[in-house]
Motif scaffolding. Structure first.
Motif, PDB file in Angstrom:
ATOM      1  N   TRP A 133       0.845  -1.202   0.000  1.00  0.00           N
ATOM      2  CA  TRP A 133       0.000   0.000   0.000  1.00  0.00           C
ATOM      3  C   TRP A 133       0.879   1.251   0.000  1.00  0.00           C
ATOM      4  CZ3 TRP A 133      -1.098   4.458   2.568  1.00  0.00           C
ATOM      5  CH2 TRP A 133      -2.339   5.052   2.330  1.00  0.00           C
ATOM      6  N   TRP A 134       1.868   1.309   0.883  1.00  0.00           N
ATOM      7  CA  TRP A 134       2.768   2.459   0.945  1.00  0.00           C
ATOM      8  C   TRP A 134       3.632   2.561  -0.306  1.00  0.00           C
ATOM      9  CZ3 TRP A 134       2.559   6.528   3.998  1.00  0.00           C
ATOM     10  CH2 TRP A 134       1.880   6.431   5.223  1.00  0.00           C
ATOM     11  N   SER A 135       3.935   1.434  -0.928  1.00  0.00           N
ATOM     12  CA  SER A 135       4.764   1.478  -2.133  1.00  0.00           C
ATOM     13  C   SER A 135       4.050   2.193  -3.273  1.00  0.00           C
ATOM     14  CB  SER A 135       5.154   0.056  -2.569  1.00  0.00           C
ATOM     15  OG  SER A 135       4.046  -0.632  -3.135  1.00  0.00           O
ATOM     16  N   GLY A 136       2.711   2.179  -3.271  1.00  0.00           N
ATOM     17  CA  GLY A 136       1.965   2.913  -4.283  1.00  0.00           C
ATOM     18  C   GLY A 136       2.281   4.401  -4.237  1.00  0.00           C
ATOM     19  N   ILE A 137       2.368   4.945  -3.042  1.00  0.00           N
ATOM     20  CA  ILE A 137       2.714   6.364  -2.885  1.00  0.00           C
ATOM     21  C   ILE A 137       4.155   6.603  -3.311  1.00  0.00           C
ATOM     22  CG2 ILE A 137       2.924   8.251  -1.228  1.00  0.00           C
ATOM     23  CD1 ILE A 137       0.745   6.907   0.439  1.00  0.00           C
ATOM     24  N   ALA A 138       5.057   5.697  -2.900  1.00  0.00           N
ATOM     25  CA  ALA A 138       6.473   5.864  -3.244  1.00  0.00           C
ATOM     26  C   ALA A 138       6.697   5.850  -4.752  1.00  0.00           C
ATOM     27  CB  ALA A 138       7.295   4.757  -2.567  1.00  0.00           C
ATOM     28  N   VAL A 139       6.034   4.945  -5.450  1.00  0.00           N
ATOM     29  CA  VAL A 139       6.188   4.852  -6.908  1.00  0.00           C
ATOM     30  C   VAL A 139       5.628   6.097  -7.588  1.00  0.00           C
ATOM     31  CG1 VAL A 139       5.398   3.606  -8.955  1.00  0.00           C
ATOM     32  CG2 VAL A 139       6.251   2.342  -6.991  1.00  0.00           C
ATOM     33  N   ALA A 140       4.483   6.591  -7.126  1.00  0.00           N
ATOM     34  CA  ALA A 140       3.896   7.797  -7.715  1.00  0.00           C
ATOM     35  C   ALA A 140       4.827   8.991  -7.560  1.00  0.00           C
ATOM     36  CB  ALA A 140       2.543   8.080  -7.076  1.00  0.00           C
ATOM     37  N   LEU A 141       5.415   9.137  -6.384  1.00  0.00           N
ATOM     38  CA  LEU A 141       6.350  10.238  -6.149  1.00  0.00           C
ATOM     39  C   LEU A 141       7.563  10.131  -7.062  1.00  0.00           C
ATOM     40  CD1 LEU A 141       6.216  10.363  -2.243  1.00  0.00           C
ATOM     41  CD2 LEU A 141       5.304  12.080  -3.818  1.00  0.00           C
TER      42      LEU A 141
END
Length: 242
Positions: free
Chosen positions: A78-86
């Motif tokens: 779930w947190w990796s989704g934010i990291a990839v978008a950034l």
């Protein structure tokens, strides 16, 4: 994942923006930035939604995990989704910095980010030891680096863009360029990943470990050798229109 999702839009930003700058076409530069920025924005949103909404599906694919381990895996994805978008949005600004040939500041930001990430992740592992904490740290660092790129990239672009407009022909040209670039990236990723399956299946895991170490060193050598050629991309693109 970031390389494949980005689809060559970062390089397209460098190439097409360099051409417009060489011609002094502020409206064209604005259209290029609008198209590539919109493309990366859509890709970032899709990647974030896929990873965040699919985290439960990912956790269910590993029945051997305990309930506690599965919850950690789901939260990490779930947190990796934010990291990839950034990271994807960062690539757009890197493309802008390359178009203006600001390799010194760009590489300084990238190097500082790499060193800081390694130190912070080591501290997180030492204090918490969870993959969720590592992904949360990646998100915080990714947001900070994005702000730095945004501040510097915005200063570089100041006064260089004209009125925003969408040009269908330009969008088609950028799409064709990205499609070609994406095919090259896909082939490279497949080569660097699937050869490990072959080596592991034929020679066993011990030989695979040795092969992976050698391949990793070779990849780093290739990455370092590519640095001197970075300025060629905007230079050639600008010379074509000069």
């Amino acid at each position: 994942l970031v390389i494949l999702l980005e689809g060559g839009l970062s390089v397209a930003t460098t190439v097409f923006l360099s051409r417009e700058l060489a011609r002094g076409d502020r409206a064209g530069a604005s259209a290029t930035f609008l198209i590539t920025g919109g493309g990366i924005g859509i890709m970032a949103l899709v990647a974030a939604l896929m990873l965040m909404m699919g985290s439960d599906i990912f956790g269910a694919r590993f029945p051997g995990l305990t309930d506690a381990e599965r919850r950690l895996a789901v939260m990490a994805v779930w947190w990796s989704g934010i990291a990839v978008a950034l990271r994807l949005v960062q690539q757009l600004l890197v493309g802008v910095e390359q178009a203006f040939q600001r390799y010194g500041p760009m590489n300084a930001i990238t190097t500082t980010n790499a060193v800081l990430t390694s130190v912070v992740l080591l501290l997180v592992v030492w204090r918490e030891g969870t993959v969720v904490g590592m992904m949360q740290a990646q998100c915080v660092l990714g947001a900070l680096v994005l702000l730095v790129h945004w501040g510097y990239g915005g200063r570089v672009l100041k006064g260089k863009l004209g009125r925003c407009s969408f040009e269908r022909s330009r969008a088609r040209d950028i799409f064709r360029f990205c499609l070609m670039s994406w095919g090259v990236s896909l082939g490279s990723r497949l080569f660097t990943l699937f050869d490990r399956f072959v080596v592991g299946a034929l020679l066993g895991t011990a030989a695979l470990g040795v092969y992976g170490a050698i391949a990793g060193i070779a990849a780093q050598i290739n990455a370092l050798s590519a640095l001197p050629s970075q300025p060629l991309v905007p230079s050639v693109a600008a010379a074509r229109e000069a």
